[in-house]
Design a protein around this motif. Structure first.
Motif, PDB file in Angstrom:
ATOM      1  N   LEU A 218      28.851 -46.355  37.209  1.00  0.00           N
ATOM      2  CA  LEU A 218      28.758 -44.956  37.626  1.00  0.00           C
ATOM      3  C   LEU A 218      27.789 -44.179  36.734  1.00  0.00           C
ATOM      4  CD1 LEU A 218      32.492 -44.066  38.424  1.00  0.00           C
ATOM      5  CD2 LEU A 218      30.589 -44.134  40.050  1.00  0.00           C
ATOM      6  N   CYS A 219      27.884 -44.390  35.430  1.00  0.00           N
ATOM      7  CA  CYS A 219      27.006 -43.678  34.495  1.00  0.00           C
ATOM      8  C   CYS A 219      25.559 -44.146  34.631  1.00  0.00           C
ATOM      9  CB  CYS A 219      27.491 -43.874  33.060  1.00  0.00           C
ATOM     10  SG  CYS A 219      29.077 -43.081  32.705  1.00  0.00           S
ATOM     11  N   ALA A 233      22.308 -41.500  31.255  1.00  0.00           N
ATOM     12  CA  ALA A 233      23.470 -42.378  31.420  1.00  0.00           C
ATOM     13  C   ALA A 233      24.372 -42.322  30.188  1.00  0.00           C
ATOM     14  CB  ALA A 233      23.003 -43.810  31.672  1.00  0.00           C
ATOM     15  N   ILE A 234      23.764 -42.346  29.010  1.00  0.00           N
ATOM     16  CA  ILE A 234      24.541 -42.305  27.766  1.00  0.00           C
ATOM     17  C   ILE A 234      25.196 -40.939  27.581  1.00  0.00           C
ATOM     18  CG2 ILE A 234      24.335 -42.379  25.246  1.00  0.00           C
ATOM     19  CD1 ILE A 234      22.127 -44.521  25.676  1.00  0.00           C
ATOM     20  N   GLU A 235      24.474 -39.878  27.922  1.00  0.00           N
ATOM     21  CA  GLU A 235      25.043 -38.528  27.808  1.00  0.00           C
ATOM     22  C   GLU A 235      26.268 -38.386  28.705  1.00  0.00           C
ATOM     23  OE1 GLU A 235      23.505 -33.891  28.017  1.00  0.00           O
ATOM     24  OE2 GLU A 235      22.673 -35.350  29.433  1.00  0.00           O
ATOM     25  N   ALA A 240      32.183 -38.187  29.439  1.00  0.00           N
ATOM     26  CA  ALA A 240      33.386 -38.731  30.076  1.00  0.00           C
ATOM     27  C   ALA A 240      34.391 -39.196  29.025  1.00  0.00           C
ATOM     28  CB  ALA A 240      33.004 -39.891  31.001  1.00  0.00           C
ATOM     29  N   ALA A 241      33.882 -39.786  27.942  1.00  0.00           N
ATOM     30  CA  ALA A 241      34.768 -40.218  26.857  1.00  0.00           C
ATOM     31  C   ALA A 241      35.469 -39.021  26.220  1.00  0.00           C
ATOM     32  CB  ALA A 241      33.968 -40.985  25.808  1.00  0.00           C
ATOM     33  N   VAL A 257      34.329 -39.559  34.723  1.00  0.00           N
ATOM     34  CA  VAL A 257      32.876 -39.534  34.937  1.00  0.00           C
ATOM     35  C   VAL A 257      32.513 -38.414  35.907  1.00  0.00           C
ATOM     36  CG1 VAL A 257      30.879 -40.831  35.771  1.00  0.00           C
ATOM     37  CG2 VAL A 257      32.655 -42.000  34.459  1.00  0.00           C
ATOM     38  N   GLU A 258      33.290 -38.264  36.980  1.00  0.00           N
ATOM     39  CA  GLU A 258      32.999 -37.216  37.961  1.00  0.00           C
ATOM     40  C   GLU A 258      33.160 -35.829  37.347  1.00  0.00           C
ATOM     41  OE1 GLU A 258      31.629 -37.855  40.840  1.00  0.00           O
ATOM     42  OE2 GLU A 258      31.741 -39.969  40.257  1.00  0.00           O
TER      43      GLU A 258
END
Length: 386
Positions: A218-219, A233-235, A240-241, A257-258
């Motif tokens: 997803l990222c 993607a990392i951001e 999300a974390a 993630v959403e």
């Protein structure tokens, strides 16, 4: 589940997800690095040459350049000067890079003619021995064109043994020398490569048991679709974390993630809107008021009437239609606004009908965050029934 059953956050090595982190291997970039090393060792031997790395943000340009600097193979420069372009003018940039290269006392930031600065720069390049490489990261051709052209010209001379690396998000075709001593590479990531990069970061910096299998794809897909590459993607993953930790969740899952996407959209919109001055904000509020009244798309005349009302509420003199046109263009450039061109021929002529490209409810929070128009904000909210 009690609080004592909740594990600490999934990320246990935050530095792995920082932009400055340089992994030992570069997923999706090993072949490019091998090509550059082979070019330096064989194609240019015994002289030097210029490498130009082109690509959008988050495509691994800086990572490749730094990996090249870390190589200790025969024929590759043993000493490197890394320079990150930050100055606002070519004159300032040339002085700063000259000071980074020269062994003598630094030049002052002012007091030299441009010709004198360029002469000092050329002298500093000439004084470097054959084992040197130079990386210029982040210079902008529109601003720093003269210094970049001078560097390319010097390094690609047959008599030079220097290796230069330019890291450019945007490039000027005049810089892309046709000399055999220039290697130009355009970098971009495929979706599968972005997944490999993120998997590597998760492996190095996370408790993988706290990352649900759908999270990395997803990222990676977000970075690919938005054009933000590995950086995006990392951001998204780190956001999300953070959300999963706030919720005391046992693992990062798709819903985090959403939610992170929505947060980042608000943050990025706020960053863009913060660059506008007050009249652009009032114009956007005027368009928003028409949106909540379901009166979009609208022509300039209808929008201008609402804009005038908000100027009056703020005790501001409205800009003329002509001057306000620049604010329309600014909103169009950021992707907040869109329009349809209407041509009614002789009967009505040609004109635009404007509409929001982003739903108003997604603009409210970032706009309120960066403006100081509480009475205008309340008026639009009242119309929306909030």
């Amino acid at each position: 589940m009690s609080l004592f059953d909740v594990k600490p956050g999934a990320i246990d090595r935050e530095e792995v997800f920082q932009e400055t982190f340089q992994p030992d291997r570069l997923p999706g970039r090993e072949e490019i690095l091998d090509t550059l090393l082979r070019t330096i060792r064989t194609s240019w031997d015994p002289g030097g040459g210029m490498i130009i790395l082109r690509g959008g943000p988050g495509t691994g340009k800086t990572a490749v350049a730094k990996a090249l600097m870390g190589e200790s193979q025969s024929g590759v420069p043993a000493k490197w000067v890394y320079f990150e372009g930050e100055a606002s003018t070519s004159y300032q940039e040339t002085i700063q890079l000259t000071n980074a290269l020269r062994s003598g006392p630094p030049l002052n930031s002012t007091g030299y003619s441009r010709d004198a600065v360029e002469s000092h720069f050329e002298a500093a390049l000439t004084e470097l021995d054959d084992s040197h490489g130079i990386v210029v990261d982040g210079a902008v051709p529109d601003v720093h064109g003269p210094i970049l052209s001078q560097l390319v010209t010097h390094v690609t001379r047959q008599s030079s043994a220097l290796v230069g690396v330019l890291v450019l998000t945007r490039s000027d075709e005049q810089l892309l020398s046709e000399s055999v001593l220039t290697e130009t590479i355009h970098l971009d990531y495929t979706l599968s490569e972005l997944e490999l990069i993120l998997e590597q970061r998760v492996e190095l910096g996370c408790d993988s048991e706290q990352v649900s299998p759908e999270v990395v794809p997803l990222c990676a897909s977000y970075g690919y679709q938005t054009g933000t590459g590995a950086r995006g993607a990392i951001e998204l993953f780190t956001e999300a974390a953070q959300i999963s930790q706030e919720e005391l969740a046992p693992e990062i899952v798709g819903k985090h993630v959403e939610t992170a996407k929505k947060r980042l959209e608000v943050e990025h919109l706020a960053e863009n809107l913060a660059t506008f001055e007050e009249h652009a904000h009032l114009l956007l509020y005027a368009i928003g008021s028409l949106a909540v009244d379901k009166r979009l798309p609208a022509v300039t005349r209808e929008i201008y009437a609402a804009y005038e009302r908000y100027c009056e509420m703020r005790s501001r003199t409205p800009l003329s239609h002509r001057r306000l046109a620049d604010r329309f263009e600014a909103l169009l450039d950021t992707g907040v606004l869109e329009y349809t061109e209407i041509n009614e021929g002789r009967a009505g002529g040609a004109y635009r009908r404007y509409d929001l490209a982003v739903p108003w409810d997604q603009l409210v929070e970032p706009l309120n965050r960066v403006t100081d128009c509480p009475n205008v904000h309340r008026d639009v909210a009242r119309q929306a029934g909030n």
